[in-house]
Scaffold this active site. Structure first.
Site, PDB file in Angstrom:
ATOM      1  N   GLY A  20       0.812  -1.210   0.000  1.00  0.00           N
ATOM      2  CA  GLY A  20       0.000   0.000   0.000  1.00  0.00           C
ATOM      3  C   GLY A  20       0.844   1.258   0.000  1.00  0.00           C
ATOM      4  N   ALA A  21       1.950   1.241  -0.738  1.00  0.00           N
ATOM      5  CA  ALA A  21       2.913   2.345  -0.702  1.00  0.00           C
ATOM      6  C   ALA A  21       2.560   3.488  -1.641  1.00  0.00           C
ATOM      7  CB  ALA A  21       4.310   1.820  -1.045  1.00  0.00           C
ATOM      8  N   ASN A  22       1.443   3.399  -2.337  1.00  0.00           N
ATOM      9  CA  ASN A  22       1.119   4.438  -3.315  1.00  0.00           C
ATOM     10  C   ASN A  22       0.520   5.687  -2.684  1.00  0.00           C
ATOM     11  OD1 ASN A  22      -1.127   2.254  -3.258  1.00  0.00           O
ATOM     12  ND2 ASN A  22      -2.212   4.117  -3.845  1.00  0.00           N
ATOM     13  N   SER A  23       0.069   5.601  -1.416  1.00  0.00           N
ATOM     14  CA  SER A  23      -0.535   6.779  -0.797  1.00  0.00           C
ATOM     15  C   SER A  23      -0.483   6.668   0.709  1.00  0.00           C
ATOM     16  CB  SER A  23      -1.992   6.961  -1.246  1.00  0.00           C
ATOM     17  OG  SER A  23      -2.793   5.882  -0.771  1.00  0.00           O
ATOM     18  N   GLY A  24      -0.831   7.764   1.379  1.00  0.00           N
ATOM     19  CA  GLY A  24      -0.992   7.772   2.820  1.00  0.00           C
ATOM     20  C   GLY A  24       0.246   7.376   3.600  1.00  0.00           C
TER      21      GLY A  24
ATOM     22  N   GLY B  68       1.635   4.504   3.948  1.00  0.00           N
ATOM     23  CA  GLY B  68       2.552   3.654   3.199  1.00  0.00           C
ATOM     24  C   GLY B  68       3.492   4.449   2.323  1.00  0.00           C
TER      25      GLY B  68
ATOM     26  N   SER C 142      -4.413  -0.859  14.442  1.00  0.00           N
ATOM     27  CA  SER C 142      -5.127   0.406  14.646  1.00  0.00           C
ATOM     28  C   SER C 142      -5.427   0.594  16.114  1.00  0.00           C
ATOM     29  CB  SER C 142      -6.433   0.415  13.848  1.00  0.00           C
ATOM     30  OG  SER C 142      -7.280   1.478  14.249  1.00  0.00           O
TER      31      SER C 142
ATOM     32  N   TYR D  60     -14.362  -3.702  10.847  1.00  0.00           N
ATOM     33  CA  TYR D  60     -13.074  -3.017  10.698  1.00  0.00           C
ATOM     34  C   TYR D  60     -12.185  -3.220  11.923  1.00  0.00           C
ATOM     35  CZ  TYR D  60      -9.587   0.655  10.651  1.00  0.00           C
ATOM     36  OH  TYR D  60      -8.402   1.341  10.724  1.00  0.00           O
TER      37      TYR D  60
END
Length: 309
Positions: free
Chosen positions: A16-20, A22, A143, A168
């Site tokens: 998940g390194a494309n945003s946020g 990550g 979380s 979640y």
């Protein structure tokens, strides 16, 4: 961002390194000279992230690989195609949050399937690469919300009912159980692997408004964005716990790193030991056995393979 030790010579992977969180995690590891594999579901967004990091860190050593944690065949293909002799650091960052009810390609409830089962399968399949490293480390992003989960082994996959928030926080509790049980099993096998879990605190990312949440209507999007602007921290703040767990040299395996502020919502990284889930070995073991059954991925932790350069 605190002083991060030089990461030269380490091969790191961030899902998940494309945003946020990550993205920030991958960028800062690259800034400290790690060779970073960006493991992303969407190739286009992955390429955009790759270009952006290179613009911010011109000498970054980066590689983009495509993997969908909601699809076991994608995870298997990804792991089979990894040609690095070793993997020093795996950061299990990717996930979904508070999404409407749906099923993954393999029929799992999406939050449980992606957040926990996808992470479980990927880590297990990458284990030979991790154990080929001299000091491997796995960081799994849970979380602060996991504290409120009423963990129900009989309803992990929405067998009886689906409530978005319940599913979640339960999936995030599962990730904490996974990280702690992985450490216990590595210790029992006398392996050097260190497994940690982290909670980022309230952080401004697109996880609540993008992806499966992008079609939830204008009112939802407007309220959520306003809430994030007022109450959530900038993304680099949320990445602090992941980077702390990934790079602090003497941090012991089995650590749970959270923000030190009220309700773990904000603050600087601290090592939390008084968390019931950390010590719940029975539930963690039962979840592990169920996860092996559902994913078909069995961890080989009985012996250490030959180290590879």
């Amino acid at each position: 961002m605190r002083a991060i030790p030089d990461q030269s010579g380490r091969v790191a992977m961030v899902t998940g390194a494309n945003s946020g969180i990550g993205y920030v995690t991958a960028r800062e590891l690259a800034r400290r000279r790690a060779q970073v594999v960006l493991a992303c579901r969407d190739p286009e967004r992955g390429r955009a992230a790759l270009a952006r990091i290179r613009s911010e860190v011109p000498d970054a050593r980066l590689e983009l690989r495509q993997v969908d944690l909601g699809c076991l065949s994608s995870i298997r293909a990804f792991a089979a195609g990894l040609d690095h002799g070793r993997l020093d650091l795996l950061i299990n960052n990717a996930g979904v949050a508070m999404v409407p009810y749906s099923r993954t390609a393999d029929g799992f409830e999406s939050q449980f399937g992606i957040n926990h089962l996808g992470t479980f399968a990927l880590t297990g399949l990458l284990l030979p690469h991790l154990l080929a490293a001299p000091d491997p480390r796995v960081v799994t992003v849970s979380s602060e919300g996991q504290r409120f989960a009423r963990f129900d082994l009989g309803n992990l996959n929405a067998e009886r009912a689906y409530r978005t928030a319940f599913a979640y926080v339960q999936s995030k509790r599962a990730k904490l159980y996974f990280a702690m049980e992985l450490q216990r099993r590595a210790d029992a096998a006398d392996l050097k692997l260190r497994s940690m879990a982290v909670a980022p605190g309230l952080t401004r990312t697109k996880v609540l408004t993008g992806g499966a949440n992008s079609g939830r209507g204008r009112l939802y999007t407007t309220i959520t964005r306003l809430l994030m602007r007022v109450a959530f921290r900038p993304t680099p703040e949320g990445a602090k716990t992941s980077l702390y767990a990934a790079t602090t040299p003497d941090l012991p395996g089995g650590s749970y790193i959270v923000p030190d502020g009220l309700l773990q919502l904000r603050g600087e990284p601290t090592h939390r030991t008084r968390e019931r889930a950390i010590h719940d070995t029975d539930t963690a073991n039962r979840l592990w056995q169920l996860s092996e059954l559902l994913t078909g991925v069995t961890y080989e932790l009985s012996a250490t393979p030959t180290r590879q350069p």
